[in-house]
Structure formats: C-alpha cells, structure tokens
Design a protein around this motif. Structure first.
Motif, PDB file in Angstrom:
ATOM      1  N   HIS A 240      -0.526   1.590  -6.135  1.00  0.00           N
ATOM      2  CA  HIS A 240       0.041   1.640  -4.783  1.00  0.00           C
ATOM      3  C   HIS A 240       0.511   0.242  -4.353  1.00  0.00           C
ATOM      4  N   MET A 241      -0.313  -0.757  -4.560  1.00  0.00           N
ATOM      5  CA  MET A 241       0.044  -2.121  -4.169  1.00  0.00           C
ATOM      6  C   MET A 241       1.202  -2.653  -5.021  1.00  0.00           C
ATOM      7  N   LYS A 242       1.212  -2.326  -6.306  1.00  0.00           N
ATOM      8  CA  LYS A 242       2.287  -2.786  -7.192  1.00  0.00           C
ATOM      9  C   LYS A 242       3.632  -2.206  -6.757  1.00  0.00           C
ATOM     10  N   VAL A 243       3.665  -0.928  -6.440  1.00  0.00           N
ATOM     11  CA  VAL A 243       4.902  -0.270  -6.000  1.00  0.00           C
ATOM     12  C   VAL A 243       5.402  -0.871  -4.695  1.00  0.00           C
ATOM     13  N   ASN A 244       4.472  -1.228  -3.814  1.00  0.00           N
ATOM     14  CA  ASN A 244       4.841  -1.732  -2.491  1.00  0.00           C
ATOM     15  C   ASN A 244       5.017  -3.242  -2.419  1.00  0.00           C
ATOM     16  N   GLU A 245       4.669  -3.968  -3.473  1.00  0.00           N
ATOM     17  CA  GLU A 245       4.748  -5.429  -3.439  1.00  0.00           C
ATOM     18  C   GLU A 245       6.132  -5.965  -3.072  1.00  0.00           C
ATOM     19  N   PRO A 246       7.212  -5.464  -3.652  1.00  0.00           N
ATOM     20  CA  PRO A 246       8.534  -5.989  -3.244  1.00  0.00           C
ATOM     21  C   PRO A 246       8.817  -5.756  -1.762  1.00  0.00           C
ATOM     22  N   LYS A 247       8.398  -4.627  -1.241  1.00  0.00           N
ATOM     23  CA  LYS A 247       8.606  -4.333   0.182  1.00  0.00           C
ATOM     24  C   LYS A 247       7.715  -5.217   1.051  1.00  0.00           C
ATOM     25  N   LEU A 248       6.521  -5.527   0.585  1.00  0.00           N
ATOM     26  CA  LEU A 248       5.637  -6.436   1.325  1.00  0.00           C
ATOM     27  C   LEU A 248       6.284  -7.815   1.436  1.00  0.00           C
ATOM     28  N   LYS A 249       6.840  -8.294   0.332  1.00  0.00           N
ATOM     29  CA  LYS A 249       7.450  -9.625   0.300  1.00  0.00           C
ATOM     30  C   LYS A 249       8.742  -9.695   1.110  1.00  0.00           C
ATOM     31  N   SER A 250       9.438  -8.567   1.232  1.00  0.00           N
ATOM     32  CA  SER A 250      10.740  -8.567   1.905  1.00  0.00           C
ATOM     33  C   SER A 250      10.644  -8.507   3.422  1.00  0.00           C
ATOM     34  N   GLY A 251       9.466  -8.181   3.949  1.00  0.00           N
ATOM     35  CA  GLY A 251       9.330  -8.028   5.384  1.00  0.00           C
ATOM     36  C   GLY A 251       9.529  -6.596   5.858  1.00  0.00           C
ATOM     37  N   TYR A 252       9.683  -5.663   4.946  1.00  0.00           N
ATOM     38  CA  TYR A 252       9.849  -4.242   5.262  1.00  0.00           C
ATOM     39  C   TYR A 252       8.666  -3.724   6.076  1.00  0.00           C
ATOM     40  N   PHE A 253       7.451  -4.115   5.670  1.00  0.00           N
ATOM     41  CA  PHE A 253       6.248  -3.692   6.387  1.00  0.00           C
ATOM     42  C   PHE A 253       5.939  -4.684   7.494  1.00  0.00           C
ATOM     43  N   ASN A 254       5.786  -4.201   8.732  1.00  0.00           N
ATOM     44  CA  ASN A 254       5.328  -5.029   9.847  1.00  0.00           C
ATOM     45  C   ASN A 254       3.814  -4.950   9.937  1.00  0.00           C
ATOM     46  N   VAL A 255       3.289  -3.742   9.786  1.00  0.00           N
ATOM     47  CA  VAL A 255       1.856  -3.446   9.878  1.00  0.00           C
ATOM     48  C   VAL A 255       1.598  -2.244   8.983  1.00  0.00           C
ATOM     49  N   ALA A 256       0.447  -2.222   8.342  1.00  0.00           N
ATOM     50  CA  ALA A 256       0.072  -1.046   7.544  1.00  0.00           C
ATOM     51  C   ALA A 256      -1.442  -1.050   7.384  1.00  0.00           C
ATOM     52  N   GLY A 257      -1.995   0.130   7.198  1.00  0.00           N
ATOM     53  CA  GLY A 257      -3.432   0.197   7.002  1.00  0.00           C
ATOM     54  C   GLY A 257      -3.933   1.612   6.788  1.00  0.00           C
ATOM     55  N   LEU A 258      -5.252   1.719   6.773  1.00  0.00           N
ATOM     56  CA  LEU A 258      -5.937   2.992   6.570  1.00  0.00           C
ATOM     57  C   LEU A 258      -6.238   3.647   7.906  1.00  0.00           C
ATOM     58  N   LEU A 259      -6.146   4.948   7.938  1.00  0.00           N
ATOM     59  CA  LEU A 259      -6.617   5.710   9.086  1.00  0.00           C
ATOM     60  C   LEU A 259      -8.034   6.164   8.776  1.00  0.00           C
ATOM     61  N   LEU A 260      -8.908   6.048   9.760  1.00  0.00           N
ATOM     62  CA  LEU A 260     -10.294   6.473   9.610  1.00  0.00           C
ATOM     63  C   LEU A 260     -10.547   7.716  10.451  1.00  0.00           C
TER      64      LEU A 260
END
Length: 118
Positions: free
Chosen positions: A37-57
């Motif tokens: 999951h982190m590997k797939v999202n790493e380019p988007k994390l670096k690009s600024g695509y994600f502002n906030v993300a996390g787990l729902l409890l």
C-alpha cells in the motif's frame, strides 16, 4: 500544486471515505498489505497529492490501547484534476484490489476547505 499536474492546471480537493469490509482479522489483513500500500502511494505522497490520510477507528476504540483498537477503514484528503483521476488511483491501491475496502461503499466528495488549511 502537485508535481503530477501540468502548470496552470486547476486542482480540486476531494474527501475520500474508504470503509473496510467486515473482517474479524482486519488488523492482520491491513498489516499484510501495508508495505505494498505504501509503495503504490509513495509517488503520490511525494507529489503533494495527499493533504491528509489515515485510519478510521470504530467508536469503541476510543480510550483503549492502540494495539487493541478496531480498524474501520481509511480516509484521505487529496488534490486532483477531477474525480475520475481519484477513482483511478484508488483502484490501484492494494486495499482496493485485495477487497480490504468495501468498494461498494467508497465515497469521494469534492469540497471547499474553509478552515484549518496550512
């Protein structure tokens, strides 16, 4: 502006709600998929695509030790050109492709960020 957008491209903010399917071994299933999951999202994390993300409890998880909490899904605030690009990115996530997320209940909403933005 995210580095994945062309100069002059308008980016919109989207709130993504991705609930998990009912799964008694949810924590184990998520842990098994986390590295991919982190590997797939790493380019988007670096690009600024994600502002906030996390787990729902789950609500009963409040006030109990972290390793005993019940996970209920994922949430994120992303910046993208349109809702279709958000959908396409989600469909590549291992939580989506493995059936971890309840794909029938995934919701994507455009929104205007009025308060709290840095």
């Amino acid at each position: 502006m995210s580095s994945t957008a062309s100069p002059g491209t308008t980016l919109y903010k989207f709130l993504v709600y991705a609930p998990d399917k009912a799964d008694p071994s949810a924590a184990h299933h998520r842990q098994a998929l986390q590295a991919e999951h982190m590997k797939v999202n790493e380019p988007k994390l670096k690009s600024g695509y994600f502002n906030v993300a996390g787990l729902l409890l789950s609500e009963p998880s409040l006030g109990i030790p972290e390793n005993k909490q019940t996970l209920a899904g994922s949430f994120m605030i992303v910046e993208a050109e349109n809702i279709d690009s958000v959908k396409e990115h989600l469909k590549k996530d291992p939580y989506y492709t493995s059936g971890k997320w309840d794909t029938d209940r995934v919701a994507i909403h455009p929104f205007y960020w009025a308060l709290g933005q840095q």
